[in-house]
Scaffold this motif. Sequence first.
Motif, mmCIF file in Angstrom:
data_model
loop_
_atom_site.group_PDB
_atom_site.id
_atom_site.type_symbol
_atom_site.label_atom_id
_atom_site.label_comp_id
_atom_site.label_asym_id
_atom_site.label_seq_id
_atom_site.Cartn_x
_atom_site.Cartn_y
_atom_site.Cartn_z
ATOM 1 N N GLY A 123 14.194 26.257 31.565
ATOM 2 C CA GLY A 123 15.173 27.249 32.003
ATOM 3 C C GLY A 123 15.373 28.232 30.872
ATOM 4 O O GLY A 123 14.420 28.786 30.339
ATOM 5 N N GLU A 124 16.633 28.436 30.481
ATOM 6 C CA GLU A 124 16.928 29.371 29.382
ATOM 7 C C GLU A 124 16.902 28.682 28.020
ATOM 8 O O GLU A 124 16.979 29.316 26.983
ATOM 9 N N GLN A 125 16.817 27.363 28.053
ATOM 10 C CA GLN A 125 16.969 26.589 26.811
ATOM 11 C C GLN A 125 15.634 26.380 26.096
ATOM 12 O O GLN A 125 14.684 25.851 26.687
ATOM 13 N N VAL A 126 15.585 26.791 24.828
ATOM 14 C CA VAL A 126 14.375 26.560 24.029
ATOM 15 C C VAL A 126 14.389 25.104 23.548
ATOM 16 O O VAL A 126 15.356 24.650 22.941
ATOM 17 N N VAL A 127 13.309 24.380 23.837
ATOM 18 C CA VAL A 127 13.241 22.967 23.441
ATOM 19 C C VAL A 127 12.244 22.736 22.308
ATOM 20 O O VAL A 127 12.255 21.693 21.660
ATOM 21 N N ALA A 128 11.368 23.729 22.097
ATOM 22 C CA ALA A 128 10.354 23.598 21.045
ATOM 23 C C ALA A 128 9.741 24.979 20.836
ATOM 24 O O ALA A 128 9.962 25.888 21.644
ATOM 25 N N VAL A 129 8.991 25.137 19.740
ATOM 26 C CA VAL A 129 8.185 26.359 19.577
ATOM 27 C C VAL A 129 6.775 25.958 19.185
ATOM 28 O O VAL A 129 6.567 24.940 18.509
ATOM 29 N N LEU A 130 5.825 26.769 19.651
ATOM 30 C CA LEU A 130 4.432 26.654 19.205
ATOM 31 C C LEU A 130 4.231 27.716 18.134
ATOM 32 O O LEU A 130 4.490 28.899 18.374
ATOM 33 N N ASP A 131 3.798 27.293 16.955
ATOM 34 C CA ASP A 131 3.643 28.206 15.817
ATOM 35 C C ASP A 131 2.173 28.218 15.403
ATOM 36 O O ASP A 131 1.577 27.152 15.195
ATOM 37 N N ILE A 132 1.588 29.409 15.313
ATOM 38 C CA ILE A 132 0.196 29.517 14.870
ATOM 39 C C ILE A 132 0.116 30.535 13.735
ATOM 40 O O ILE A 132 0.654 31.643 13.837
ATOM 41 N N ASP A 133 -0.554 30.138 12.655
ATOM 42 C CA ASP A 133 -0.710 31.001 11.482
ATOM 43 C C ASP A 133 -2.187 31.308 11.264
ATOM 44 O O ASP A 133 -3.044 30.452 11.500
ATOM 45 N N SER A 134 -2.450 32.503 10.765
ATOM 46 C CA SER A 134 -3.821 32.919 10.466
ATOM 47 C C SER A 134 -3.928 33.350 9.010
ATOM 48 O O SER A 134 -2.968 33.863 8.434
ATOM 49 N N GLU A 135 -5.093 33.178 8.441
ATOM 50 C CA GLU A 135 -5.355 33.647 7.072
ATOM 51 C C GLU A 135 -5.637 35.138 7.037
ATOM 52 O O GLU A 135 -5.689 35.736 5.964
ATOM 53 N N GLN A 136 -5.885 35.730 8.218
ATOM 54 C CA GLN A 136 -6.155 37.172 8.275
ATOM 55 C C GLN A 136 -4.916 37.932 8.761
ATOM 56 O O GLN A 136 -4.109 37.375 9.515
ATOM 57 N N LEU A 137 -4.833 39.189 8.390
ATOM 58 C CA LEU A 137 -3.766 40.049 8.902
ATOM 59 C C LEU A 137 -4.034 40.364 10.365
ATOM 60 O O LEU A 137 -5.193 40.426 10.792
ATOM 61 N N ALA A 138 -2.962 40.568 11.140
ATOM 62 C CA ALA A 138 -3.040 41.094 12.511
ATOM 63 C C ALA A 138 -4.003 40.322 13.418
ATOM 64 O O ALA A 138 -4.730 40.917 14.204
ATOM 65 N N THR A 139 -3.984 39.001 13.304
ATOM 66 C CA THR A 139 -4.859 38.188 14.167
ATOM 67 C C THR A 139 -4.371 38.184 15.608
ATOM 68 O O THR A 139 -5.171 38.143 16.543
ATOM 69 N N PHE A 140 -3.053 38.252 15.798
ATOM 70 C CA PHE A 140 -2.485 38.005 17.132
ATOM 71 C C PHE A 140 -2.037 39.305 17.794
ATOM 72 O O PHE A 140 -1.458 40.179 17.150
ATOM 73 N N ASP A 141 -2.336 39.400 19.088
ATOM 74 C CA ASP A 141 -1.979 40.603 19.844
ATOM 75 C C ASP A 141 -1.438 40.193 21.213
ATOM 76 O O ASP A 141 -1.113 39.016 21.430
ATOM 77 N N ASN A 142 -1.403 41.157 22.124
ATOM 78 C CA ASN A 142 -0.838 40.866 23.447
ATOM 79 C C ASN A 142 -1.651 39.858 24.234
ATOM 80 O O ASN A 142 -1.099 39.140 25.068
ATOM 81 N N THR A 143 -2.963 39.796 23.980
ATOM 82 C CA THR A 143 -3.799 38.787 24.654
ATOM 83 C C THR A 143 -3.320 37.391 24.274
ATOM 84 O O THR A 143 -3.126 36.526 25.135
ATOM 85 N N ASP A 144 -3.124 37.173 22.971
ATOM 86 C CA ASP A 144 -2.618 35.862 22.528
ATOM 87 C C ASP A 144 -1.245 35.593 23.133
ATOM 88 O O ASP A 144 -0.968 34.496 23.615
ATOM 89 N N ARG A 145 -0.396 36.606 23.065
ATOM 90 C CA ARG A 145 0.956 36.440 23.594
ATOM 91 C C ARG A 145 0.908 35.996 25.065
ATOM 92 O O ARG A 145 1.527 34.999 25.443
ATOM 93 N N GLN A 146 0.123 36.721 25.885
ATOM 94 C CA GLN A 146 0.092 36.415 27.320
ATOM 95 C C GLN A 146 -0.441 35.008 27.585
ATOM 96 O O GLN A 146 0.143 34.243 28.343
ATOM 97 N N TRP A 147 -1.558 34.658 26.930
ATOM 98 C CA TRP A 147 -2.161 33.350 27.203
ATOM 99 C C TRP A 147 -1.313 32.222 26.630
ATOM 100 O O TRP A 147 -1.172 31.165 27.259
ATOM 101 N N LEU A 148 -0.755 32.430 25.459
ATOM 102 C CA LEU A 148 0.045 31.353 24.859
ATOM 103 C C LEU A 148 1.371 31.191 25.610
ATOM 104 O O LEU A 148 1.899 30.077 25.694
ATOM 105 N N GLU A 149 1.880 32.269 26.194
ATOM 106 C CA GLU A 149 3.088 32.122 27.025
ATOM 107 C C GLU A 149 2.757 31.363 28.314
ATOM 108 O O GLU A 149 3.551 30.572 28.800
#
Length: 162
Positions: A123-149
């Motif tokens: 629902g509205e309640q956050v129960v966890a987060v998925l966190d991903i880090d990259s060694e490169q700058l600007a690895t993540f974009d809207n494609t990642d956002r959409q699929w990971l959501e």
Amino acid sequence: MAEELHIASGSKEERYALLLPQIQSVIEDEDDTIANMANVASILHETFGFWWTGFYRVVDNELVLGPFQGPLACTRIRKGRGVCGTAWAEARTQVVPDVECFPGHIACSSRSRSEIVVPIKHGEQVVAVLDIDSEQLATFDNTDRQWLERLAALLADKQLGK
Ligand code: SME
């Protein structure tokens, strides 16, 4: 369930598209949250070669480190702190192209340069987060956002985090 994961190749879009049904089949017969988080972290990490891939769970009003792949990480994060705590407080995905430009970023590793954090919500309640880090700058974009959501919704359907 002991089948081998087919490591997806191709564009980012193609890899996510192949990955999601595989993740679904890996988690569908298992109800344990930690076991499912562990396999999801592994699958994402192996497929994309990220620097750090893992979960923080909301426990007693703090984010507490959950299953992950990658180097040692901080164990507890308060609401509103860092990228993870902000994703939790705002209940929305944070895409950070350069962690040095994110005020309050928590540097678990100096080699992390960019980051995405996606909340898992019941629902509205956050129960966890998925966190991903990259060694490169600007690895993540809207494609990642959409699929990971989409992935986060799948995990929420599975009651993951409860
Ligand atoms: N950088 C995160 C902390 C977690 S580590 O990256 C694994 C943050 O600022 O919330």
